[in-house]
Design a protein around this motif. Structure first.
Motif, PDB file in Angstrom:
ATOM      1  N   UNK A  39       0.841  -1.176  -0.137  1.00 23.73           N
ATOM      2  CA  UNK A  39      -0.005   0.120   0.006  1.00 23.73           C
ATOM      3  C   UNK A  39       0.726   1.312  -0.147  1.00 23.73           C
ATOM      4  N   UNK A  40       2.004   1.394   0.863  1.00 25.65           N
ATOM      5  CA  UNK A  40       2.835   2.570   0.745  1.00 25.65           C
ATOM      6  C   UNK A  40       3.551   2.879  -0.500  1.00 25.65           C
ATOM      7  N   UNK A  41       4.086   1.489  -0.913  1.00 28.92           N
ATOM      8  CA  UNK A  41       4.636   1.536  -2.302  1.00 28.92           C
ATOM      9  C   UNK A  41       3.672   2.236  -3.643  1.00 28.92           C
ATOM     10  N   UNK A  42       2.402   1.516  -3.421  1.00 28.64           N
ATOM     11  CA  UNK A  42       1.635   2.040  -4.552  1.00 28.64           C
ATOM     12  C   UNK A  42       1.019   3.496  -4.010  1.00 28.64           C
ATOM     13  N   UNK A  43       0.935   3.907  -2.973  1.00 23.10           N
ATOM     14  CA  UNK A  43       0.492   5.268  -2.633  1.00 23.10           C
ATOM     15  C   UNK A  43       1.525   6.334  -2.963  1.00 23.10           C
ATOM     16  N   UNK A  44       2.732   6.115  -2.604  1.00 21.74           N
ATOM     17  CA  UNK A  44       3.855   7.060  -3.127  1.00 21.74           C
ATOM     18  C   UNK A  44       4.324   7.068  -4.223  1.00 21.74           C
ATOM     19  N   UNK A  45       3.818   5.821  -5.041  1.00 24.08           N
ATOM     20  CA  UNK A  45       4.131   5.462  -6.390  1.00 24.08           C
ATOM     21  C   UNK A  45       3.440   6.240  -7.487  1.00 24.08           C
ATOM     22  N   UNK A  46       2.245   5.315  -7.669  1.00 22.46           N
ATOM     23  CA  UNK A  46       1.416   5.862  -8.649  1.00 22.46           C
ATOM     24  C   UNK A  46       0.053   6.681  -8.277  1.00 22.46           C
ATOM     25  N   UNK A  47      -0.261   5.797  -7.107  1.00 25.16           N
ATOM     26  CA  UNK A  47      -1.719   6.211  -6.203  1.00 25.16           C
ATOM     27  C   UNK A  47      -2.771   6.404  -7.321  1.00 25.16           C
ATOM     28  N   UNK A  48      -2.947   5.564  -8.307  1.00 26.25           N
ATOM     29  CA  UNK A  48      -3.852   5.395  -9.183  1.00 26.25           C
ATOM     30  C   UNK A  48      -4.824   4.113  -8.988  1.00 26.25           C
ATOM     31  N   UNK A  49      -5.752   4.414  -8.912  1.00 25.43           N
ATOM     32  CA  UNK A  49      -7.047   3.385  -8.543  1.00 25.43           C
ATOM     33  C   UNK A  49      -7.883   2.934  -9.618  1.00 25.43           C
TER      34      UNK A  49
END
Length: 108
Positions: A39-49
């Motif tokens: 979650x941290x990686x995703x949030x600070x990477x793309x943050x695309x849902x």
């Protein structure tokens, strides 16, 4: 992780629209709790849902089984007010995830 990585939220189409929104939020929270590093990686990477529809509970369960078989990190939210039925499946940003969800339509 690169900017094209997306977190996939799969929500049941057979529940009311307002409930779909709430279940999506529950599902995201469940994923964050179960997979804090991803979650941290995703949030600070793309943050695309990407939010996609699945037909019903059985379809959600089948996709969950396939995700586990393919080694996709995921989490399922079970709604207590609906007899603990699974209502939302959140899939980690992975190449396998994109392939698994390619036939699903955007939620609206």
């Amino acid at each position: 992780m690169n900017s094209s990585d997306k977190l996939y939220v799969l929500i049941r189409k057979d529940i009311p629209t307002g409930s779909q929104i709430a279940q999506s939020v529950h599902g995201m929270r469940q994923f964050s709790h179960a997979h804090p590093d991803l979650d941290h990686q995703w949030f600070h990477g793309s943050n695309t849902v990407v939010v996609l529809h699945v037909r019903d509970e059985m379809h959600l369960r089948k996709l969950h089984d396939k995700a586990l078989t393919r080694g996709i990190s995921c989490s399922v939210f079970f709604e207590p007010d609906l007899g603990d039925q699974p209502t939302c499946l959140v899939l980690a940003p992975m190449v396998q995830t994109r392939k698994l969800t390619s036939g699903l339509s955007l939620a609206r």
